[in-house]
Motif scaffolding. Sequence first.
Motif, short mmCIF file in Angstrom:
data_model
loop_
_atom_site.label_atom_id
_atom_site.label_comp_id
_atom_site.label_asym_id
_atom_site.label_seq_id
_atom_site.Cartn_x
_atom_site.Cartn_y
_atom_site.Cartn_z
N ARG B 9 1.00 -1.28 -0.06
CA ARG B 9 -0.11 0.16 -0.01
C ARG B 9 0.86 1.26 0.18
O ARG B 9 0.40 2.26 -0.70
N PHE B 13 1.42 4.18 -3.12
CA PHE B 13 1.37 5.76 -3.02
C PHE B 13 2.72 6.31 -3.26
O PHE B 13 2.94 7.66 -3.89
N ASP B 42 -6.05 10.53 -3.87
CA ASP B 42 -5.95 10.52 -2.14
C ASP B 42 -6.07 9.17 -1.84
O ASP B 42 -5.46 8.49 -2.58
N ARG B 43 -6.27 8.90 -0.64
CA ARG B 43 -6.03 7.50 -0.04
C ARG B 43 -7.00 6.52 -0.52
O ARG B 43 -6.82 5.12 -0.53
#
Lengths: 204, 204
Positions: B9, B13, B42-43
């Motif tokens: 993860r 990013f 964004d997330r």
Amino acid sequence: MKENGRTEREALFDVLAAGIVCHLGVIVDGHPMVVPTVYGFDREHLYVHGSVASRSLTAGTLACATITVVDGLVLARSVFEHGVNYRCAMIYGVPRPVVDDQEKLAGLRLLTEHVTPGQWEYARQPSRKELAATTLLALPLAEASVKIRTGPPDDGDGPDAALEVWAGELPLATGWQHPVPDPVLPPSVPLPAHIAARAGTRLG
Amino acid sequence: MKENGRTEREALFDVLAAGIVCHLGVIVDGHPMVVPTVYGFDREHLYVHGSVASRSLTAGTLACATITVVDGLVLARSVFEHGVNYRCAMIYGVPRPVVDDQEKLAGLRLLTEHVTPGQWEYARQPSRKELAATTLLALPLAEASVKIRTGPPDDGDGPDAALEVWAGELPLATGWQHPVPDPVLPPSVPLPAHIAARAGTRLG
């Protein structure tokens, strides 16, 4: 497209020469999949390594290979008019797995020489076994389109031109850096001229 | 993937932060189409301009967005072992056209600030009419994979290591150049600090 006497065909080869990685789009189990891969080309075909994409190719379905060179950002007075200066080639066609050994060698040579000119004659060329283990795809260049954007933003002659906002281009350039030897390389092996000469030069 | 304590993860990013253009793959009339486009994130979502791809989205079909950062060439002793050092993120999902004005503004802000940090507050923000004319797509980040290759070639411990062939990496770096003002920009408009500071810095 015919701009400044250049044909779209010539523009296509310019973009192919400027890029180094294409994004190959294929359909796998009904879903689009986009994989980056290096390529080579001649006047008829784009050659790509097919290892990742090959499982989708049994049906002879269409693929799309896109090569994009980003030349910079177009910074306008308004966010709405912002954009990118770029050169992009999109090639549509049915990729054909190359099975003939001579064509495969020729295609691999094009690919290697596009990515690193001079390397095909310098490094050890594929053995018979390695050649058999290599999947190479040939995508015809017959159906291709080229899109190019250059120059300043488009809002210099509209009402926003009166704003106190800087506008112009922020160019982006990609360049080859100094070669980094494999830590286990014997120091007695010299850096060949065709690699040394590339450091400091620009891609594209 | 869990490498050096980093999760996949976090790696996702990192790649999203390092890139500037994604290649969006969609299916149009049964054929794959791959288009380059800038993005923000964004997330939860990847936001992309949907102008080019939007005509294929009525059916709510899957898309694949691929972000690739090429870090250099892996030059091995044999052509067969040549490769590329790269960071690549592939995101699969059904792109959703953003219709809510507040979400659209927030998404455009993310996109603008990813491409040019500081520009959203500096340039003129979208009018109501411009906002309505903008197609923005949100692609969930729930299904994504990351692939990264770093380091020297893999044939340093095989029989080819005895060859008198240089092996190592030829790094590639992309950097921002000096800004080029729009020719019609009044000389009295100063270059803002957030753009000036970028020149000479590296992307990715």
